[in-house]
Design an enzyme around this catalytic site. Structure first.
Site, PDB file in Angstrom:
ATOM      1  N   SER A 101      -2.945  -7.751   2.807  1.00  0.00           N
ATOM      2  CA  SER A 101      -3.268  -7.637   4.240  1.00  0.00           C
ATOM      3  C   SER A 101      -3.638  -9.008   4.803  1.00  0.00           C
ATOM      4  CB  SER A 101      -4.440  -6.674   4.447  1.00  0.00           C
ATOM      5  OG  SER A 101      -4.108  -5.392   3.990  1.00  0.00           O
ATOM      6  N   ARG A 125      -1.835  -5.935  -8.624  1.00  0.00           N
ATOM      7  CA  ARG A 125      -0.746  -6.874  -8.352  1.00  0.00           C
ATOM      8  C   ARG A 125      -0.568  -7.888  -9.464  1.00  0.00           C
ATOM      9  NH1 ARG A 125      -2.870  -8.118  -2.463  1.00  0.00           N
ATOM     10  NH2 ARG A 125      -4.680  -8.114  -3.798  1.00  0.00           N
ATOM     11  N   HIS A 129       0.836  -1.202   0.000  1.00  0.00           N
ATOM     12  CA  HIS A 129       0.000   0.000   0.000  1.00  0.00           C
ATOM     13  C   HIS A 129       0.875   1.259   0.000  1.00  0.00           C
ATOM     14  CE1 HIS A 129      -3.085  -2.631   2.333  1.00  0.00           C
ATOM     15  NE2 HIS A 129      -3.503  -2.532   1.091  1.00  0.00           N
ATOM     16  N   LYS A 163     -15.729  -7.959   3.053  1.00  0.00           N
ATOM     17  CA  LYS A 163     -14.665  -8.314   3.994  1.00  0.00           C
ATOM     18  C   LYS A 163     -15.086  -8.062   5.432  1.00  0.00           C
ATOM     19  CE  LYS A 163     -10.739  -7.371   0.938  1.00  0.00           C
ATOM     20  NZ  LYS A 163      -9.677  -6.400   0.626  1.00  0.00           N
TER      21      LYS A 163
HETATM   22  O1  PNS Z   1      -8.753  -2.825  -0.297  1.00  0.00           O
HETATM   23  P1  PNS Z   1     -10.031  -3.282  -0.933  1.00  0.00           P
HETATM   24  O2  PNS Z   1     -10.888  -4.049   0.066  1.00  0.00           O
HETATM   25  O3  PNS Z   1      -9.810  -4.037  -2.200  1.00  0.00           O
HETATM   26  O4  PNS Z   1     -10.835  -1.956  -1.332  1.00  0.00           O
HETATM   27  C1  PNS Z   1     -12.148  -2.025  -1.815  1.00  0.00           C
HETATM   28  C2  PNS Z   1     -12.859  -0.696  -1.536  1.00  0.00           C
HETATM   29  C3  PNS Z   1     -12.925  -0.434  -0.052  1.00  0.00           C
HETATM   30  C4  PNS Z   1     -12.158   0.422  -2.264  1.00  0.00           C
HETATM   31  C5  PNS Z   1     -14.326  -0.840  -2.120  1.00  0.00           C
HETATM   32  O5  PNS Z   1     -15.000  -1.884  -1.480  1.00  0.00           O
HETATM   33  C6  PNS Z   1     -15.115   0.466  -1.992  1.00  0.00           C
HETATM   34  O6  PNS Z   1     -14.982   1.346  -2.820  1.00  0.00           O
HETATM   35  N1  PNS Z   1     -15.927   0.579  -0.916  1.00  0.00           N
HETATM   36  C7  PNS Z   1     -16.730   1.754  -0.665  1.00  0.00           C
HETATM   37  C8  PNS Z   1     -18.196   1.512  -1.064  1.00  0.00           C
HETATM   38  C9  PNS Z   1     -18.375   1.710  -2.552  1.00  0.00           C
HETATM   39  O7  PNS Z   1     -18.183   2.777  -3.085  1.00  0.00           O
HETATM   40  N2  PNS Z   1     -18.762   0.613  -3.250  1.00  0.00           N
HETATM   41  C10 PNS Z   1     -18.991   0.637  -4.695  1.00  0.00           C
HETATM   42  C11 PNS Z   1     -17.703   0.533  -5.470  1.00  0.00           C
HETATM   43  S1  PNS Z   1     -17.642  -0.994  -6.273  1.00  0.00           S
END
Ligand code: PNS
Length: 164
Positions: A128, A90, A17, A41
């Site tokens: 993570s 990645r 990150h 998650k």
């Molecule tokens: O590190 P991650 O878990 O891959 O990140 C995913 C994240 C948190 C960026 C994604 O779940 C997100 O944008 N969450 C906020 C809610 C949202 O906007 N959802 C619609 C986008 S698909």
């Protein structure tokens, strides 16, 4: 002022990150790291813990700000007047999921671009989940997390393992 959002769960922050955040900070005037909810998650660290760890781990990058947000990424981006979302890619395995999120976000806000940075080769395998798994089983997570937050991450993982 070109503002980018680096969104994620950061549960917890890894060297992967930090590499993406640092590189994004060279491309944009300001980078806001957004600690968001990922409905898929179950997190181990609270939003407060995750933002605190990120603040410490990015303290030396002047144009980076950390924030927690419990709504949609596009709404946060609009609120912060950001023009782009920056995410790290990645491997091929990341692609489908990231592509889906990028297309969803562009449907929700056509003005918001998603920019992908390829992960540095040394961080290709890192996540993570790997940190949590190694830490939970008593392994050394030092090679995977920023040194300044290593102890806090280990102690939180230990606490968590006692609760199980
Ligand atoms: O590190 P991650 O878990 O891959 O990140 C995913 C994240 C948190 C960026 C994604 O779940 C997100 O944008 N969450 C906020 C809610 C949202 O906007 N959802 C619609 C986008 S698909």
């Amino acid at each position: 002022m070109r503002i980018a959002i680096c969104p994620g769960s950061f549960d917890p922050v890894t060297l992967g990150h930090i590499d993406i955040i640092r590189r994004a900070s060279k491309l944009f005037d300001k980078v806001i790291v957004a600690v968001l909810l990922n409905m898929d998650k179950k997190t181990w660290f609270t939003i407060g813990e995750r933002t605190d760890l990120l603040k410490k781990a990015t303290a030396d990058i002047p144009n980076v700000e950390i924030a927690g947000f419990e709504g949609l990424l596009v709404d946060f981006a609009k609120q912060k007047k950001a023009c782009a979302i920056v995410k790290g890619l990645r491997a091929v395995s990341d692609f489908e999921y990231e592509f889906q999120m990028a297309l969803t976000n562009s449907k929700l806000d056509a003005n918001l671009e998603t920019v992908f940075l390829t992960t540095s080769s040394e961080n290709m395998y890192l996540s993570s989940s790997i940190v949590k798994q190694v830490g939970l089983l008593g392994g050394n997570v030092q090679p995977f997390v920023p040194e300044c937050v290593h102890d806090e991450i280990v102690s939180r993982i230990r606490q968590r393992s006692k609760l199980k």
